[in-house]
Design a protein around this motif. Structure first.
Motif, PDB file in Angstrom:
ATOM      1  N   LYS A 137     -56.962   5.019  36.679  1.00  0.00           N
ATOM      2  CA  LYS A 137     -57.709   3.769  36.862  1.00  0.00           C
ATOM      3  C   LYS A 137     -57.151   2.981  38.043  1.00  0.00           C
ATOM      4  CE  LYS A 137     -59.250   1.721  33.233  1.00  0.00           C
ATOM      5  NZ  LYS A 137     -59.365   0.931  31.977  1.00  0.00           N
ATOM      6  N   LYS A 138     -55.818   2.974  38.189  1.00  0.00           N
ATOM      7  CA  LYS A 138     -55.203   2.268  39.313  1.00  0.00           C
ATOM      8  C   LYS A 138     -55.690   2.855  40.638  1.00  0.00           C
ATOM      9  CE  LYS A 138     -50.728   1.492  39.064  1.00  0.00           C
ATOM     10  NZ  LYS A 138     -49.307   1.724  38.746  1.00  0.00           N
ATOM     11  N   MET A 164     -65.576  -2.835  33.187  1.00  0.00           N
ATOM     12  CA  MET A 164     -64.609  -3.814  32.720  1.00  0.00           C
ATOM     13  C   MET A 164     -65.151  -5.211  32.992  1.00  0.00           C
ATOM     14  SD  MET A 164     -61.136  -2.162  34.415  1.00  0.00           S
ATOM     15  CE  MET A 164     -60.013  -3.330  33.643  1.00  0.00           C
ATOM     16  N   ARG A 199     -56.443  -9.102  34.558  1.00  0.00           N
ATOM     17  CA  ARG A 199     -55.254  -8.878  33.723  1.00  0.00           C
ATOM     18  C   ARG A 199     -54.644  -7.519  34.034  1.00  0.00           C
ATOM     19  NH1 ARG A 199     -58.415 -11.194  29.598  1.00  0.00           N
ATOM     20  NH2 ARG A 199     -58.898  -9.128  28.776  1.00  0.00           N
ATOM     21  N   PHE A 200     -55.494  -6.505  34.232  1.00  0.00           N
ATOM     22  CA  PHE A 200     -55.032  -5.157  34.566  1.00  0.00           C
ATOM     23  C   PHE A 200     -54.235  -5.189  35.865  1.00  0.00           C
ATOM     24  CE2 PHE A 200     -55.599  -1.095  36.752  1.00  0.00           C
ATOM     25  CZ  PHE A 200     -55.265  -0.183  35.766  1.00  0.00           C
ATOM     26  N   GLN A 232     -49.301   7.539  30.489  1.00  0.00           N
ATOM     27  CA  GLN A 232     -49.920   6.544  31.340  1.00  0.00           C
ATOM     28  C   GLN A 232     -50.949   7.138  32.292  1.00  0.00           C
ATOM     29  OE1 GLN A 232     -49.319   3.705  29.762  1.00  0.00           O
ATOM     30  NE2 GLN A 232     -48.863   2.653  31.663  1.00  0.00           N
ATOM     31  N   THR A 281     -50.831  -6.901  35.402  1.00  0.00           N
ATOM     32  CA  THR A 281     -49.901  -6.071  34.647  1.00  0.00           C
ATOM     33  C   THR A 281     -49.351  -4.925  35.480  1.00  0.00           C
ATOM     34  OG1 THR A 281     -51.014  -6.577  32.567  1.00  0.00           O
ATOM     35  CG2 THR A 281     -49.627  -4.601  32.605  1.00  0.00           C
ATOM     36  N   HIS A 282     -50.225  -4.248  36.215  1.00  0.00           N
ATOM     37  CA  HIS A 282     -49.825  -2.998  36.875  1.00  0.00           C
ATOM     38  C   HIS A 282     -49.516  -3.136  38.365  1.00  0.00           C
ATOM     39  CE1 HIS A 282     -50.668  -0.754  33.249  1.00  0.00           C
ATOM     40  NE2 HIS A 282     -51.826  -1.371  33.159  1.00  0.00           N
ATOM     41  N   VAL A 335     -54.078   5.191  32.846  1.00  0.00           N
ATOM     42  CA  VAL A 335     -53.777   3.984  33.610  1.00  0.00           C
ATOM     43  C   VAL A 335     -53.650   4.310  35.091  1.00  0.00           C
ATOM     44  CG1 VAL A 335     -52.045   2.198  34.029  1.00  0.00           C
ATOM     45  CG2 VAL A 335     -52.683   2.788  31.687  1.00  0.00           C
ATOM     46  N   SER A 382     -60.729  -8.864  32.411  1.00  0.00           N
ATOM     47  CA  SER A 382     -59.942  -7.682  32.049  1.00  0.00           C
ATOM     48  C   SER A 382     -59.369  -7.024  33.303  1.00  0.00           C
ATOM     49  CB  SER A 382     -60.801  -6.674  31.288  1.00  0.00           C
ATOM     50  OG  SER A 382     -61.204  -7.197  30.042  1.00  0.00           O
ATOM     51  N   LEU A 383     -60.171  -6.971  34.368  1.00  0.00           N
ATOM     52  CA  LEU A 383     -59.694  -6.378  35.620  1.00  0.00           C
ATOM     53  C   LEU A 383     -58.543  -7.203  36.204  1.00  0.00           C
ATOM     54  CD1 LEU A 383     -59.938  -4.308  37.898  1.00  0.00           C
ATOM     55  CD2 LEU A 383     -61.666  -5.780  38.959  1.00  0.00           C
TER      56      LEU A 383
END
Length: 316
Positions: free
Chosen positions: A216-217, A239, A246-247, A210, A250-251, A213, A243-244
């Motif tokens: 990016k976070k 992005m 959704r990211f 990850q 999710t996170h 990920v 998409s951002l």
């Protein structure tokens, strides 16, 4: 803390212990851990941190660590953590393991927890001036960059670790002096290999799957905290806006707006407790135009009003 440890308790304890903002991210509202978690100040420059608990869920706790030398002996379990952008993993399944976490400048530190993971460890943290006063500039060069170093563990060190693990949360003046003396012996044995001609190698672990990920976070959060709009962040990370979003869902389990709102409230709480800001000043820091709206949001986030929080933590 002993018994059931909640995310709120852990966040508050990290806040007081480190003097900086902290954040705990969890999947659900069950306890973070069950057992003992203690932060015991032995002097202005030295702190004893004891863990003897079973983690109850997948979670993470993040703090901004001050410059310091933190030495840990892990007796049971596996600890995973990130300092800045580097990820480390230590597993005591085969035998106890020791390591030094050197923080040369203030660094974000995140510890990852897993369900039903038993952890038993002792950490002693000292300030960098404490180290420099005792070892001078030549050995102090060791602390000029942040790094994690593996250390050898002796039978004597293990015996001292077990003794430290039984330290009470409430110590008399004599008991605190005795505990500080034991911690000094423990530290001297573990620091010595760091100062030898052939010091232990710097810990190096393969980054987890990850990693991209996580990087990016960190970028997303840094950009948002710097005042960039969501559209700007999406553009800088190549992005789409959808998409951002959704990211983030999710996170972070939140929208960017919700995350920033929570983050600013944590900063305001930190400022109320540590910096002594007034409620109006904290409201301004959290970007609220009206104090009443800030008070309502603070109570919704933390369960108490800012004034109740101040009275709880600064009763005198």
């Amino acid at each position: 803390m002993e018994g059931i440890i909640s995310a709120e308790q852990l966040s508050d304890r990290l806040l007081v212990s480190n003097g900086m903002d902290s954040r705990v991210a969890q999947q659900h509202d069950t306890p973070i851990a069950i057992g003992r978690l203690s932060f015991i100040p032995l002097s202005e420059a030295m702190q004893l941190h004891l863990c003897c608990y079973v983690e109850q869920q997948k979670a993470s706790n993040a703090v901004l660590l001050s410059p310091s030398l933190n030495i840990t002996v892990l007796l049971k379990g596996c600890v995973e953590f990130r300092v800045g952008n580097k990820f480390y993993r230590f597993d005591a399944a085969q035998c106890p393991i020791a390591f030094a976490n050197i923080i040369a400048v203030a660094e974000p530190f995140t510890r990852y927890m897993r369900s039903q993971q038993e952890i038993e460890k002792v950490t002693v943290s000292v300030s960098l001036p404490w180290f420099m006063d005792r070892f001078g500039n030549e050995d102090g060069q060791l602390l000029t960059t942040s790094k994690v170093i593996e250390l050898p563990v002796t039978d004597e060190t293990l015996e001292q670790t077990q003794h430290l693990l039984t330290t009470s949360n409430t110590l008399s003046k004599i008991q605190k002096l005795q505990c500080e003396g034991l911690a000094m012996q423990w530290l001297s044995a573990l620091i010595q290999p760091m100062l030898s001609d052939n010091p232990s190698s710097q810990a190096s672990y393969r980054l987890p799957p990850q990693e991209d990920v996580e990087v990016k976070k960190l970028k997303v959060v840094a950009l948002l905290e710097a005042g960039h709009t969501v559209e700007d962040v999406a553009q800088q990370l190549a992005m789409s806006l959808s998409s951002l979003l959704r990211f983030f869902k999710t996170h972070f389990n939140a929208t960017p707006k919700q995350y920033i709102k929570q983050h600013t409230l944590f900063k305001a709480r930190h400022a109320l407790l540590v910096d002594g800001l007034s409620i109006g000043e904290a409201a301004y820091l959290a970007r609220y135009d009206h104090v009443g709206n800030f008070i309502a949001a603070f109570k919704k986030q933390f369960g108490v009003t800012p004034m109740q929080f101040i009275k709880q933590h600064r009763p005198f």
